[in-house]
Scaffold this motif. Structure first.
Motif, mmCIF file in Angstrom:
data_model
loop_
_atom_site.group_PDB
_atom_site.id
_atom_site.type_symbol
_atom_site.label_atom_id
_atom_site.label_comp_id
_atom_site.label_asym_id
_atom_site.label_seq_id
_atom_site.Cartn_x
_atom_site.Cartn_y
_atom_site.Cartn_z
ATOM 1 N N ALA A 119 -9.446 8.102 7.890
ATOM 2 C CA ALA A 119 -10.251 7.098 7.189
ATOM 3 C C ALA A 119 -10.667 5.973 8.139
ATOM 4 N N PRO A 120 -11.851 5.387 7.916
ATOM 5 C CA PRO A 120 -12.249 4.214 8.698
ATOM 6 C C PRO A 120 -11.269 3.062 8.481
ATOM 7 N N LYS A 121 -11.169 2.182 9.468
ATOM 8 C CA LYS A 121 -10.193 1.100 9.380
ATOM 9 C C LYS A 121 -10.432 0.212 8.163
ATOM 10 N N ARG A 122 -11.697 0.012 7.798
ATOM 11 C CA ARG A 122 -11.988 -0.851 6.650
ATOM 12 C C ARG A 122 -11.525 -0.230 5.343
ATOM 13 N N SER A 123 -11.459 1.090 5.303
ATOM 14 C CA SER A 123 -11.109 1.773 4.053
ATOM 15 C C SER A 123 -9.608 1.985 3.892
ATOM 16 N N ARG A 124 -8.849 1.882 4.962
ATOM 17 C CA ARG A 124 -7.428 2.206 4.895
ATOM 18 C C ARG A 124 -6.671 1.271 3.953
ATOM 19 N N GLY A 125 -6.917 -0.012 4.085
ATOM 20 C CA GLY A 125 -6.240 -0.961 3.213
ATOM 21 C C GLY A 125 -6.615 -0.771 1.758
ATOM 22 N N LEU A 126 -7.882 -0.450 1.511
ATOM 23 C CA LEU A 126 -8.342 -0.239 0.140
ATOM 24 C C LEU A 126 -7.679 0.988 -0.480
ATOM 25 N N ILE A 127 -7.612 2.073 0.283
ATOM 26 C CA ILE A 127 -6.984 3.303 -0.228
ATOM 27 C C ILE A 127 -5.518 3.068 -0.540
ATOM 28 N N GLN A 128 -4.810 2.409 0.373
ATOM 29 C CA GLN A 128 -3.391 2.162 0.150
ATOM 30 C C GLN A 128 -3.175 1.238 -1.043
ATOM 31 N N SER A 129 -4.044 0.251 -1.206
ATOM 32 C CA SER A 129 -3.919 -0.667 -2.350
ATOM 33 C C SER A 129 -4.138 0.071 -3.667
ATOM 34 N N MET A 130 -5.087 1.002 -3.683
ATOM 35 C CA MET A 130 -5.345 1.768 -4.903
ATOM 36 C C MET A 130 -4.153 2.653 -5.260
ATOM 37 N N VAL A 131 -3.534 3.239 -4.244
ATOM 38 C CA VAL A 131 -2.359 4.079 -4.499
ATOM 39 C C VAL A 131 -1.198 3.240 -5.002
ATOM 40 N N GLU A 132 -0.971 2.105 -4.346
ATOM 41 C CA GLU A 132 0.148 1.251 -4.734
ATOM 42 C C GLU A 132 -0.075 0.594 -6.084
ATOM 43 N N LEU A 133 -1.331 0.521 -6.532
ATOM 44 C CA LEU A 133 -1.615 -0.039 -7.849
ATOM 45 C C LEU A 133 -0.958 0.782 -8.955
ATOM 46 N N LEU A 134 -0.777 2.068 -8.718
ATOM 47 C CA LEU A 134 -0.141 2.929 -9.718
ATOM 48 C C LEU A 134 1.306 2.537 -9.980
ATOM 49 N N VAL A 135 1.935 1.878 -8.997
ATOM 50 C CA VAL A 135 3.338 1.479 -9.170
ATOM 51 C C VAL A 135 3.473 0.421 -10.253
ATOM 52 N N GLY A 136 2.485 -0.441 -10.357
ATOM 53 C CA GLY A 136 2.567 -1.545 -11.299
ATOM 54 C C GLY A 136 2.287 -1.181 -12.745
ATOM 55 N N ILE A 137 1.842 0.038 -13.003
ATOM 56 C CA ILE A 137 1.554 0.445 -14.377
ATOM 57 C C ILE A 137 2.863 0.749 -15.092
ATOM 58 N N PRO A 138 3.125 0.159 -16.258
ATOM 59 C CA PRO A 138 4.384 0.425 -16.974
ATOM 60 C C PRO A 138 4.524 1.896 -17.341
ATOM 61 N N SER A 139 5.761 2.353 -17.383
ATOM 62 C CA SER A 139 6.016 3.761 -17.679
ATOM 63 C C SER A 139 5.572 4.137 -19.088
ATOM 64 N N VAL A 140 5.608 3.164 -20.015
ATOM 65 C CA VAL A 140 5.182 3.474 -21.377
ATOM 66 C C VAL A 140 3.699 3.818 -21.424
ATOM 67 N N VAL A 141 2.921 3.231 -20.516
ATOM 68 C CA VAL A 141 1.489 3.551 -20.453
ATOM 69 C C VAL A 141 1.299 4.992 -19.994
ATOM 70 N N TYR A 142 2.058 5.401 -18.983
ATOM 71 C CA TYR A 142 2.006 6.799 -18.551
ATOM 72 C C TYR A 142 2.396 7.724 -19.700
ATOM 73 N N GLY A 143 3.408 7.320 -20.451
ATOM 74 C CA GLY A 143 3.832 8.137 -21.573
ATOM 75 C C GLY A 143 2.755 8.263 -22.646
ATOM 76 N N PHE A 144 2.076 7.164 -22.948
ATOM 77 C CA PHE A 144 1.008 7.205 -23.945
ATOM 78 C C PHE A 144 -0.156 8.074 -23.474
ATOM 79 N N ILE A 145 -0.509 7.954 -22.185
ATOM 80 C CA ILE A 145 -1.591 8.783 -21.650
ATOM 81 C C ILE A 145 -1.206 10.254 -21.704
ATOM 82 N N GLY A 146 0.031 10.550 -21.322
ATOM 83 C CA GLY A 146 0.497 11.934 -21.404
ATOM 84 C C GLY A 146 0.497 12.451 -22.825
#
Length: 313
Positions: A119-146
């Motif tokens: 990935a280009p250097k400008r995109s690396r931080g954005l990609i990692q931030s998007m992946v790490e954003l999944l950590v902050g989603i409560p587990s109950v939300v994952y359960g409801f989506i499932g």
């Protein structure tokens, strides 16, 4: 003259032996750190003792044998000590954990390699931030989506109720993906740049370098990331409970309703009376969850992998 010299030497000795402000701060910091470590150790020991004292009551007070508990396939503590078999939950817990890790690891490797190498250097931080954003989603939300999305899809594709190991695996796959990905990225970044330069100098392509050099050098860290992801999946309760079906029976297929240790705990702990066999049996499940494999085996595996990594380098 001798008295002045002696007095001056005494003053210099006193000055040298007087703790400076920096030394006092270091001593204070060391003391606070020691107290914090001792408090954490005391807390861990207290938790283990509390759960062990209640969990062992099932065997020593209620008369449940260890063989029945670990090999029995019928879970119905309200019917008596002969029906306290935790084997279905143990098997399901390991099945869901291993399958989630198997599914998540290739995706995590692909994202990590793309982020660090392609990935280009400008995109690396954005990609990692998007992946790490999944950590902050409560587990109950994952359960409801499932529950709202995956369960109907699985039901339409494979039949049955839609709840089971397969649905829980897909939910856990999304939940542990950021953990494995983030740790894998850090492991890949720790590989020295000289390894890449030497590989390119020998005529290797980008893909050969990633496959034969970078991944091999980062393998201990990648395995550690997978184990931490498995620990995250093994201990998840609410999201799994919402999509797995909560049937305390030995699983016969990936789409049949089943239950894990955590799902049975969360579903039943509020419906039992303290001191009764059903309640004691749930504490025994908590003891198995805490001691049997999570806190001990996963940590030992992590240490073993890290030691091998140090020896290789």
């Amino acid at each position: 003259m001798q008295m002045e010299t002696s007095q001056r030497s005494s003053e210099e000795y006193t000055t040298l032996n007087t703790k400076s402000r920096q030394r006092k701060q270091d001593s204070l910091g060391r003391t606070i750190s020691t107290l914090c470590i001792g408090l954490i150790a005391l807390l861990v020991v207290s938790i283990i003792y509390f759960i062990a004292a209640r969990g062992l009551t099932t065997f020593f007070k209620d008369g449940v044998s260890f063989a029945t508990f670990f090999t029995g396939t019928t879970w119905d503590p309200t019917s008596g000590a002969k029906y306290v078999g935790a084997l279905p939950m143990i098997v399901t817990s390991f099945s869901v954990t291993l399958l989630a890790a198997v599914v998540a690891t290739p995706f995590a490797l692909a994202i990590a390699l793309f982020t660090t190498e392609l990935a280009p250097k400008r995109s690396r931080g954005l990609i990692q931030s998007m992946v790490e954003l999944l950590v902050g989603i409560p587990s109950v939300v994952y359960g409801f989506i499932g529950l709202a999305v995956l369960v109907p899809v699985i039901r339409n594709l494979f039949g049955g109720t839609g709840s089971g190991i397969l649905t829980a695996t897909l939910v856990l796959f999304v939940m542990i993906l950021p953990t494995i990905t983030s740790l894998t990225i850090e492991s890949l970044r720790s590989v020295p740049r000289d390894y890449r330069s030497a590989s390119f100098a020998l005529g290797a392509t980008m893909w050969q370098t990633m496959h034969r050099v970078i991944l091999r050098a980062a393998l201990p860290g990648i395995l550690t990331a997978v184990i931490f992801g498995m620990a995250r999946a093994f201990g998840e309760a609410l999201a799994v409970q919402m999509v797995i079906g909560n049937a305390a029976v030995m699983p016969t297929s990936l789409i049949s309703p089943s239950a894990t240790l955590t799902s049975i705990l969360t579903a039943g702990i509020g419906n039992t009376v303290m001191g009764t066999l059903p309640n004691d049996a749930l504490w025994s499940l908590a003891l198995v969850l805490l001691l049997l494999l999570m806190s001990l085996i996963f940590n030992l595996l992590v240490r073993t992998i890290n030691k091998k990594g140090v020896e290789q380098h």
